[in-house]
Design a protein around this motif. Structure first.
Motif: not given
Length: 601
Positions: A67-71
């Motif tokens: 999730t962090s890369q997209k966020a």
């Protein structure tokens, strides 16, 4: 956990119902198989999975990877009006941005947004809910923007794992917003408390759950020494609740006036109806140039305009124009003016100083006006003795909408401020911050008795102790503590004074060096500031005061303090801290006014 418990109770109910229905028609084995099939189907339909607190660290790490890369792609830096730098997050494809209220400040300002890949786009600030520190902005350039969805209300809980992005210490070239990891520590209606580390520059940045949904916006840090990593975030609930108002560009401080509503205001105004005409605003007159500084002095003088600044309130104490007010707020002011309320309209009248009582910080003014509504101090003083703790009191504020010192004033305009008596009568010691001592202000001894000493202060270093009595300075005898204060205040930083000190019946000499008043003021008052309203410059050394909790601005002092039945019990003399305001009892005021009037005669 609540939903899991509820589901298990439901499954248990289903099992016994099925068993009862089939016990006659079918064998127990068939019933059990049927039940297990229902359990499996029901569990899948509820989407049971590991709850956040039950996830193992490798599972948490995998979630962060996913999730962090997209966020990160939705995180932006904000430069507002080319000055203020903060962080934010895009939450819609058309470029709606969530950020903190103190980052944008107001609606309609130019914003430059910086994406992690280096792109810079322009936009405008939208609405601000100042009390919740929530704000929106909008990218105005056309395009479809990377965004992260807003989490639904109430879909996060204490102990949930979370992660944060932002621009700590501002935008740094070639550094993307760094990730910070943490857990929800506490939840409040409008705030989420976590242990994610943030600092200046992160303000307005997003707090995400492990699904990559925005659950909060960075607002502030704790400031508590033993909890340096406690962080406060504006809850996403606030943005849901005020979505339309924020998106429409509305800027507001509070949704209500707190304790004040129309019914209460009516009661307060009725209680002070007779007192308000006796209450005046005390101002000074200044000139402000409107012209170009390069123009001739004569032309500049023609283009000057007169400005009036509020310094205190005052109480009319005689029909022929005597007014009592707070002395230190108007000391050395030029062109003092009193603003009267005459038949519903304001009238500004020049005032002169008759005399001053320094110990109580009261000044008597005189204006050339006759037939004024005035307080009968002698009669009122008789009814103002022995005011018990818990007495509700009112401070009348004449024309409150005119007394805001700036458009960003934090105080709603009310013509009467409600409070309660905190301590009936007490004395307030005098502080000499350049020495780090507090002196008794109601002591009968000759000299100055030391009540408190700040650690590592000049007095402490010199060996002065609590309850010592200073009887001489440089061999000059002291009659009282005010002489000691006058001598010290007249001495420059770095000067040495020779003190004669009495302790336990013995006298001895010490040498003390005058220190920095600013340094010790910061130490002494670090935890007792009056918030955005400020505190009075002179707020100690009073022989006798009534302490109450009314939230006043420093320039609301100098006027009357009134009970619910309309009796004046004192004159507000100092906003002393976040929890305390002082008033000089009316009998004391009466005696001071009589003494000062006699000096004029």
């Amino acid at each position: 956990m609540y939903y899991l418990s509820l589901s298990l109770r439901l499954l248990r109910f289903l099992y016994f119902r099925i068993f009862r229905i089939h016990s006659i028609m079918m064998r127990r084995k068939t019933t059990t198989i049927l039940f297990l099939l229902i359990v499996g189907t029901f569990t899948c339909s509820l989407g049971f999975a590991a709850t956040p607190e039950s996830l193992s660290l490798p599972q948490i790490q995998e979630k962060l990877y996913q999730t962090s890369q997209k966020a990160l792609k939705s995180v932006v830096g904000l430069r507002v009006n080319r000055m203020v730098i903060g962080s934010g997050v895009v939450v819609s494809e058309d470029g709606l941005v969530l950020t903190a209220g103190h980052v944008t400040g107001e609606a309609g300002l130019d914003v430059e947004f910086m994406f992690p890949d280096g792109r810079r786009v322009r936009g405008k600030t939208l609405g601000v809910c100042q009390s919740a520190d929530a704000a929106m902005a909008q990218i105005t350039e056309t395009g479809k923007w990377s965004y992260s969805p807003m989490a639904k209300k109430e879909t996060f809980a204490v102990n949930d794992w979370v992660f944060a992005f932002g621009h700590p210490l501002g935008l740094i070239t070639n550094r993307p917003p760094p990730l910070r990891f943490g857990r929800i520590i506490q939840l409040q209606p409008d705030t989420v408390h976590t242990d994610c580390s943030i600092v200046v520059g992160d303000s307005g940045g997003p707090l995400f759950n492990l699904n990559g949904e925005v659950i909060g916006i960075h607002s502030r840090i704790s400031g508590i020494n033993d909890k340096p990593d406690l962080t406060f975030h504006v809850s996403i609930n606030v943005f849901h609740d005020y979505y339309d108002r924020l998106r429409n560009g509305e800027v507001w401080e509070y949704d209500s006036n707190g304790r004040y509503d129309s019914q209460l205001n009516s009661q307060l105004e009725n209680a002070v109806r007779e007192i308000l005409p006796m209450t005046v605003r005390v101002q000074s007159e200044t000139l402000q140039s409107q012209g170009n500084q390069r123009r001739s002095s004569a032309r500049q003088q023609r283009e000057q305009r007169v400005l009036y600044r509020d310094h205190a309130l005052g109480l009319i104490v005689s029909a022929d124009g005597f007014i009592v007010t707070k002395a230190s707020e108007i000391a050395d002011r030029k062109n003092i003016q009193c603003v009267l309320n005459v038949a519903g309209r304001e009238e500004r009248v020049s005032a002169s100083i008759v005399g001053t009582d320094r110990q109580n910080d009261l000044t008597l003014l005189k204006i050339e006006k006759k037939g004024l509504p005035a307080a009968d101090l002698e009669s009122a003083a008789k009814t103002s003795a022995n005011i018990p703790i818990g007495t509700l009191i009112i401070t009348p504020i004449p024309n409150p909408e005119q007394t805001k010192q700036s458009p960003t004033s934090q105080t709603p305009a009310h013509s009467a401020i409600l409070g309660a008596v905190s301590i009936s009568v007490r004395s307030i010691p005098s502080e000499i911050l350049s020495l780090g001592v507090t002196l008794a202000s109601n002591d009968s001894v000759k000299g100055a008795r030391v009540l408190q000493i700040l650690g590592r202060s000049p007095a402490a270093v010199a060996g002065v102790r609590q309850n010592d009595v200073v009887t001489h300075i440089d061999d000059k005898p002291l009659e009282n503590y005010t002489e000691f204060m006058d001598t010290v205040h007249a001495s420059e930083e770095g000067k040495t004074l020779n003190l004669t000190v009495q302790r336990g019946g013995k006298s001895f000499h010490v040498t003390v060096t005058i220190g920095s008043e600013k340094e010790y003021a910061e130490r002494r008052n670090a935890m007792n500031q009056g918030g955005p309203l400020g505190i009075s410059r002179v707020r100690d050394g009073f022989p006798k005061i009534i302490q109450h909790d009314s939230v006043l601005r420093p320039f609301d002092c100098g006027g009357p303090l009134v009970t619910l039945d309309g009796n004046i019990i004192g004159i507000n003399i100092a906003r002393a801290g976040r929890t305390e305001t002082y008033a000089v009892p009316l009998e004391q005021v009466r005696q001071i006014v009589e003494k000062l009037r006699d000096t004029k005669k």
